[in-house]
Design a protein around this motif. Structure first.
Motif, short mmCIF file in Angstrom:
data_model
loop_
_atom_site.label_atom_id
_atom_site.label_comp_id
_atom_site.label_asym_id
_atom_site.label_seq_id
_atom_site.Cartn_x
_atom_site.Cartn_y
_atom_site.Cartn_z
N UNK A 169 31.27 16.37 86.06
CA UNK A 169 30.31 16.99 85.18
C UNK A 169 30.83 18.01 84.08
N UNK A 170 32.36 18.11 84.34
CA UNK A 170 33.11 18.96 83.17
C UNK A 170 33.56 17.93 82.12
N UNK A 171 33.21 16.87 82.15
CA UNK A 171 33.83 15.88 81.08
C UNK A 171 33.52 16.36 79.50
N UNK A 172 34.51 16.31 79.05
CA UNK A 172 34.62 16.65 77.50
C UNK A 172 33.45 15.90 76.56
N UNK A 173 32.92 16.29 75.86
CA UNK A 173 31.94 15.90 75.09
C UNK A 173 32.72 15.18 73.63
N UNK A 174 32.52 14.09 73.30
CA UNK A 174 33.41 13.48 72.33
C UNK A 174 32.49 12.47 71.51
N UNK A 175 32.13 12.39 70.37
CA UNK A 175 31.16 11.61 69.68
C UNK A 175 32.15 10.55 68.60
N UNK A 176 32.15 9.54 69.03
CA UNK A 176 32.99 8.67 68.31
C UNK A 176 32.65 8.23 66.83
N UNK A 177 33.34 8.21 66.24
CA UNK A 177 33.10 7.80 64.41
C UNK A 177 33.38 6.45 64.17
N UNK A 178 34.50 5.80 64.59
CA UNK A 178 34.95 4.76 64.46
C UNK A 178 35.11 3.84 65.67
N UNK A 179 36.46 3.09 65.47
CA UNK A 179 36.70 2.35 66.84
C UNK A 179 37.69 3.23 67.67
N UNK A 180 38.11 4.33 67.39
CA UNK A 180 39.01 4.88 68.10
C UNK A 180 39.09 4.90 69.57
#
Length: 277
Positions: A19-30
């Motif tokens: 549940x504590x997973x950090x939120x990250x929104x990818x922009x490219x292919x990183x």
């Protein structure tokens, strides 16, 4: 998970262990590049401006891969002993204490060296044997060499636009790494990030992003740093706590970017022009 073809690393239901997973929104292919590098045990170099999400990206990837993350902030007084370890006196005895890099090597963790170029170049040389085919850490004071445990990965970051010519990554270091270049995300993705992280509505987040992008695009700007996504999230957090949007922007953006009264006044006027009346 992916949205519009972009990977999203986010928290599942609150009652699950992740549940504590950090939120990250990818922009490219990183995300894909990092996953591939992790499978091969390859070190990763993250390049990008301050506050664009480099640290959050590493946190999210460590969580996704189920690895411990050891983070070290680079600074000009950092020595190799700060990374590797040293002998200390405890209870009348001299004992060896692992540094953060050594702990990560032993445990098969991800070691993230943030703003690595702030450290002295003779300090960063210690990572060379870890960043090539040897995958080992010389412990000179112990007279031994420590092989990296399975799963160990080295990640370093720096801001190429901020560092001076005298503070840059040596070619002998750089060529050992897979490079991922991050930047401030497009407006729609940045709005999503600010809204999610600050806990505010999309319209308010969009206004903050519009202001941030206006500051970044100023011609002949005297600013050493521009308004980062991190700053916009801080401003949004103040709004979520009941502060007016103007007060939040002045506290978290305008007054932070400069101490020059004329620059602060100009930034305030720009904010007044962008923010709703």
């Amino acid at each position: 998970m992916a949205v519009n073809g972009r990977p999203v690393i986010d928290s599942p239901a609150a009652d699950t262990p992740s549940a504590a997973a950090p939120f990250y929104r990818a922009v490219g292919d990183e995300v894909e590049v990092f996953r591939a590098a992790a499978r091969r045990g390859l070190p990763v170099l993250l390049k990008g401006p301050t506050g664009c999400g480099k640290t959050r990206f590493v946190e999210a990837m460590a969580h996704e891969l189920g690895k411990e993350l050891v983070t070290v902030a680079g600074h000009e007084d950092m020595t190799s002993a700060d990374l590797v370890g040293r002998f200390l006196l405890r209870g009348g005895e001299t004992i060896w204490v692992d540094g953060p890099l050594t702990r990560a090597v032993r445990d098969g963790a991800i070691c993230y060296l943030d703003e690595i170029v702030e450290a002295r170049q003779d300090t960063t040389v210690v990572i060379h044997p870890l960043a090539d085919h040897r995958r080992e850490l010389p412990l000179d004071r112990l007279g031994t060499t420590l092989p990296a445990a399975p799963g160990f990965q080295l990640v370093i970051s720096y801001n190429p636009g901020y560092q001076s010519v005298l503070k840059n990554i040596k070619e002998s270091t750089r060529q050992r790494f897979v490079a991922i270049e991050l930047d401030f995300p497009p407006a729609d993705i940045e709005t999503e990030i600010v809204a999610h992280e600050a806990g505010i509505d999309g319209e308010t987040a969009g206004t903050l992003v519009t202001l941030g992008r206006a500051i970044r695009s100023l011609d002949g700007s005297p600013l050493r740093e521009v308004s980062s996504t991190r700053m916009l999230i801080l401003a949004g957090g103040l709004v979520a706590e009941g502060l007016s949007l103007r007060s939040a922007v002045r506290a978290a953006v305008v007054r932070v970017l400069s101490d020059d009264p004329d620059v602060v006044r100009a930034l305030g006027e720009l904010a007044d022009a962008v923010l709703p009346q």
